[in-house]
Design an enzyme around this catalytic site. Structure first.
Site, PDB file in Angstrom:
ATOM      1  CE  LYS A  21      -3.969  -2.233   2.255  1.00 14.90           C
ATOM      2  NZ  LYS A  21      -4.948  -2.161   3.389  1.00 14.90           N
ATOM      3  CB  THR A  56      -7.253  -5.353   9.957  1.00 16.44           C
ATOM      4  OG1 THR A  56      -7.757  -6.533   9.346  1.00 16.44           O
ATOM      5  CG2 THR A  56      -7.567  -4.144   9.085  1.00 16.44           C
ATOM      6  CG  ASN A  66      -3.649  -2.124   6.906  1.00 13.35           C
ATOM      7  OD1 ASN A  66      -3.541  -1.841   5.715  1.00 13.35           O
ATOM      8  ND2 ASN A  66      -4.677  -2.804   7.380  1.00 13.35           N
ATOM      9  CD  GLU A  97      -8.950  -9.399  -3.573  1.00 16.21           C
ATOM     10  OE1 GLU A  97      -7.761  -9.627  -3.256  1.00 16.21           O
ATOM     11  OE2 GLU A  97      -9.822  -9.103  -2.745  1.00 16.21           O
TER      12      GLU A  97
END
Ligand code: RTP
Ligand code: MG
Length: 140
Positions: A11, A93, A114, A128
């Protein structure tokens, strides 16, 4: 357990801090092979579509804004029980609840920032992976 594939995303909080290599080392040390990988800037529409399962959640708008705040690295990981194995390596998470030695315990900034995404089932992994990669881009 059978060989599986799962979708992983490094991320924006992690790409921003130059953690791509350190995170990839965790996957490889755990026996997961990186069989596809690309660095992309998600559009708002792509992030909304990818996280559409969360569209009714209070944090949806913030999550989409975060996911387009910088580049991400999308990747396919392959290995024995890859979906569950990757979730183990990632940790919970919320990094406050993540087991010591997991990616989120060691690198995440917050419950939102995260550091990594990992598919949560084999069924979602297939969806995905197809969202980001053509079959010819995955080289096992
Ligand atoms: P992911 O889908 O990214 O692998 O993470 P996950 O399964 O562990 O968590 P999930 O419940 O699917 O949530 C997706 C992402 O939304 C952000 N989030 N923010 N502000 C909040 O309370 C909150 N809760 C979740 C996180 O970036 C989480 O990974
Ligand atoms: Mg999830």
């Amino acid at each position: 357990m059978a060989t599986e594939r799962t979708l992983s995303i490094i991320k924006p909080d992690a790409t921003r801090r130059n953690l791509t290599g350190k995170i990839n080392a965790r996957f490889e040390e755990a026996g997961l092979r990186i069989v596809a990988q690309k660095r992309v800037q998600l559009t708002k529409a792509q992030a909304e579509q990818f996280y559409s399962v969360h569209k009714e959640r209070s944090f949806f708008g913030e999550l989409v804004a975060f996911m387009i705040s910088g580049p991400v690295v999308v990747q396919v990981l392959e290995g024995e029980g890859a979906v569950a194995r990757n979730r183990e390596i990632m940790g919970a998470t919320n990094p406050a609840n993540a087991a010591p030695g997991t990616i989120r315990a060691d690198f995440a900034e917050s419950v939102e920032a995260n550091s990594v995404h990992g598919s949560d089932s084999a069924e979602n992994a297939a969806i995905e992976i197809a969202y980001f990669f053509a079959g010819s881009e995955i080289v096992g």
